[in-house]
Motif scaffolding. Structure first.
Motif: not given
Length: 856
Positions: A400-406
């Motif tokens: 249902d959702y995604a976690v991204e790191v920048y």
């Protein structure tokens, strides 16, 4: 020698008589030392000497001649220029001193060359203004004066007892403003030293040319608005000033200030239209009908007036009601007549049944600071996405959702990066389609990861190595930043490395906010801050205040006066230097310093008959009585007020010495040497003979007077090692120099010349060379307890800077280098070590080294 006589003198054979008559008249007027008088016939006219008699007057020969000059580095800047064809020699303002040195006059059809640097024949005077106007500049002040922007001049005049008496040339030279010709406009970045952004884009907000939005740079170095320049901006082909707002071409009219004063340039720059394809557009859909847009903004500025927006795709379930969920695609295009935006872009807006809450460890996700030294971490497993307002309804993290790191540059990185020191962004994005549009939304947080957190008690600010809590000082022109530093310890008390683990940044308060600066010089509020991307150093700052100098106790510099209330008439405008009291010394005596010339304005009143001055005049020049008023010139580092203590004085034709005009470079040195008793007139007369060579006896006498009885055997009775110095101890019968010479020998300041029979001579009447007097001065300094030691190899390095440094004899190298290092010798590019030292040069060296005799 070349002598110019007229036809009448040639007919009567009157050359010798004419010269003798001129010299006799000059001597009678007290202008030439008796030692300079000639015998019955001039030496130049004696048999066997080359005397060229030309049928022209000196004035005619002079005005028909060509003149050559170099700069202070020896480069030719005037090459055989006619008397009346001089142009101003222009030097660039590069922070270095530049001046013109007249060298040769080629007269009589180039058959005669005159050495304009010969001090016996020519007087050379430098002035602070063009055409020989303004105050004369002493040689000691050349470096300071001629490194600043201004118009100057040098005047060469034949001396009274020479063939070209009264003939003169004036060469004007200028040190210009720093050039703005290579200046470029750039967009100010968060990093104040970054001047790379040369593109400007429409944002809907005015772009100001005031050093905050737009600024100037030259060669990669940022200029300072208001200090280096001011700017006025005009849209191209429009007459009214305006900030750069709309896309288009603008002209910036730049006016130089300070070191760039007088520089005026116009720069063209373009503000490009906003490219919709790369703009961060935010849409606000109509609540009743999702296919319409109520607002479209970029960074809070509406772009609706410049765009056409149409919905190109909508959910299949859409029937014109607010409940239709799914993806809406809008095409946003620039209007045909819009000059502020360009291009087009498609943007997808998602409408879902519910919005979400993003939680971290049970609370709303916010920015985090992580200290690795405390075993802290950012745990992605603690992230939870729930239905808004219903924490118990959780979304599935797998679909249902995604976690991204920048990273700090916006580049997507692996989640493991959160375990390293740095600045990261964690972004959570709901996959609306996966939830069949039951949910939509996103959230992000900045996560700063430090290796350690430094306690505020572990940040130590220092001034000159000593810990300080705050700094306050009066303006003194020095860069305070060079004396400041910071020591930072980690949580275990280990010192971090400046420049690697942290940086120390100076900031100045401008318009209510602190901005980074490269120096702390001018008045104002500053602070020193510690910054680090690796360690959490907190917000500890060092408060710094630079106060303007309150110059309210003033005087005119005593050196301006011949006596307490008299100034010598020179025929030129005289400009007094104003000084202010800068506190007191350890003995409670007032300390006076010169006020910078641009911090105050002078006005004058005058009375020709010496009564109370009442007539307003623009300059001090003619004989009479004057009063001087001082006013503050500008909002700068000095608050000038008050009336100088000695502001009323007379210009008089009287002089200390009739052969020492106060326009000569040595005037003040001779005056000082006479005032403190080092040197007197020739035979007690009003003649000083400044350009005469100095004998060994006189050198010993001057050094003895400087010591003031503070060194030596104290008895006044000496052994006599010299066969050519008569000494009985009876002053009336001994030569005037006997006691002084033997004192100097007793203190090892002078030595003699060993003879073949084992005896020694002093040779009191022999001339002293410039190198020999440096040796005597160094020995004197050592005798009174001054440190004269040089580092190994230092003498060679110092002498290598001079064109004739290699000509200094080995026995004199250390002494000459010591004198240069102590700034009492070597003001030009030549040392002339074997040349005789003149009385004027001795006056300078002795008073520069020691202003007054020593006392017991």
């Amino acid at each position: 020698m070349t002598a110019y006589v007229n036809d009448e003198q040639k007919k009567e054979g009157a050359y010798g008589k004419a010269v003798k008559a001129t010299l006799a008249a000059t001597l009678a007027a007290g202008m030439v030392p008796a030692a300079a008088a000639f015998a019955d016939e001039p030496a130049e006219a004696a048999e066997g000497n080359d005397v060229e008699v030309l049928a022209a007057t000196p004035e005619q020969a002079w005005k028909a001649g060509n003149f050559t000059a170099v700069d202070n580095n020896g480069k030719t800047v005037v090459d055989k220029v006619k008397y009346d064809e001089f142009k101003t020699v222009e030097f660039a303002n590069d922070g270095k001193a530049h001046w013109v040195v007249p060298t040769v006059a080629s007269l009589a059809g180039d058959t005669v060359s005159e050495d304009l640097k010969n001090k016996d024949l020519y007087k050379v005077t430098y002035y602070k203004q063009a055409n020989g106007a303004g105050a004369a500049v002493a040689e000691a002040d050349f470096e300071k004066t001629f490194s600043a922007k201004g118009d100057y001049s040098v005047v060469v005049e034949g001396k009274a007892d020479t063939a070209y008496a009264g003939q003169k040339i004036t060469i004007n030279f200028s040190v210009g403003s720093k050039s703005l010709k290579d200046a470029k406009v750039y967009q100010v970045a968060e990093d104040k030293k970054d001047v790379s952004d040369k593109t400007f884009t429409y944002t809907g907000k005015a772009i100001k040319f005031d050093g905050t939005d737009l600024n100037l740079e030259i060669g990669g170095e940022a200029l300072e608005y208001g200090t280096d320049y001011t700017a006025e901006v005009y849209p191209l082909n429009e007459g009214n000033k305006a900030d750069a707002l709309n896309a288009g071409t603008y002209l910036a009219k730049i006016a130089g200030v300070g070191n760039y004063a007088g520089e005026n340039i116009t720069l063209k720059f373009d503000v490009e239209a906003m490219d919709l394809a790369s703009a961060a557009i935010k849409l606000e859909l109509n609540a009743a009908d999702k296919v319409y847009v109520d607002a479209a903004t970029v960074d809070g500025v509406s772009i609706l007036g410049d765009t056409v927006i149409e919905c190109t795709s909508r959910p299949d379930s859409w029937y014109g009601n607010t409940q239709s969920v799914g993806e809406y695609v809008f095409k946003i295009s620039a209007k045909q007549d819009s000059k502020n935006v360009k291009g087009s872009v498609s943007k997808t807006e998602i409408v879902a049944t519910n919005s979400v809450d993003v939680l971290y460890d049970g609370v709303a996700l916010t920015d985090k600071t992580i200290d690795l030294a405390k075993k802290q971490s950012f745990d992605l497993d603690k992230l939870v996405v729930t239905k808004k307002g219903e924490p118990q309804t959780k979304l599935d993290p797998k679909k249902d959702y995604a976690v991204e790191v920048y990273d700090a540059d916006g580049k997507k990185v692996d989640a493991a990066s959160l375990k390293k020191a740095g600045k990261w962004t964690v972004k959570v994005v709901v996959n609306a389609k996966a939830t069949e549009y039951a949910y939509a939304g996103e959230a992000s947080a900045k996560v700063t990861v430090y290796s350690d957190t430094v306690n505020t008690t572990n940040v130590f600010f220092k001034q000159d190595g000593k810990v300080v809590d705050a700094v306050e000082k009066d303006y003194d022109g020095a860069d305070l930043l060079k004396a400041l530093s910071a020591t930072v310890l980690d949580s275990e008390g280990k010192a971090l490395t400046a420049g690697t683990d942290y940086t120390v940044v100076a900031q100045k308060k401008v318009d209510g906010k602190f901005i980074d600066v490269d120096s702390i010089v001018d008045k104002g509020e500053y602070q020193l801050v510690v910054k680090s991307d690796t360690y959490n150093v907190g917000n500890e700052v060092l408060k710094i205040t630079v106060k303007e100098v309150v110059a309210d106790t003033l005087r005119i510099a005593p050196e301006f006066f011949l006596e307490t209330d008299k100034v010598s008439y020179t025929g030129e405008a005289l400009v007094p230097t104003v000084q202010y009291q800068a506190g007191t010394d350890k003995d409670g005596k007032a300390v006076w310093k010169d006020l910078p010339a641009d911090t105050y304005k002078l006005s004058y009143k005058y009375d020709k008959d010496g009564k109370a001055p009442s007539e307003d005049v623009k300059e001090i020049k003619e004989v009479g009585k004057y009063s001087v008023t001082v006013a503050d010139a500008a909002d700068d580092n000095f608050a000038v007020s008050g009336t100088p203590k000695n502001n009323v004085f007379s210009v008089t034709a009287e002089k200390d010495f009739v052969d020492v005009p106060n326009t000569e470079w040595y005037y003040q040195y001779v005056k000082n040497a006479n005032k403190v008793g080092y040197m007197t007139g020739i035979g007690g007369t009003k003649l000083f003979a400044p350009n005469e060579a100095t004998s060994r006896a006189m050198a010993a006498t001057v050094l003895s007077r400087m010591a003031g009885g503070t060194i030596g055997n104290g008895t006044g009775i000496f052994d006599n090692p010299f066969t050519d110095v008569t000494y009985t101890g009876v002053e009336a019968t001994d030569p005037w120099y006997a006691t002084y010479v033997l004192w100097a020998a007793d203190t090892r300041i002078v030595t003699g010349y060993e003879q073949a029979d084992g005896t020694a001579q002093f040779r009191p009447e022999a001339n002293v060379t410039r190198a020999e007097f440096c040796v005597m001065m160094q020995r004197y300094a050592k005798a009174i307890g001054k440190d004269v030691a040089l580092e190994a190899g230092e003498a060679d390095k110092i002498l290598a800077k001079y064109d004739d440094g290699a000509a200094v004899a080995d026995w004199a190298k250390e002494a000459v280098a010591w004198a240069v290092k102590n700034e009492i010798f070597g003001g030009y590019s030549l040392l002339n070590p074997a040349g005789d030292i003149t009385r004027a040069e001795m006056a300078k060296m002795t008073t520069e080294f020691q202003a007054a005799p020593l006392t017991k």
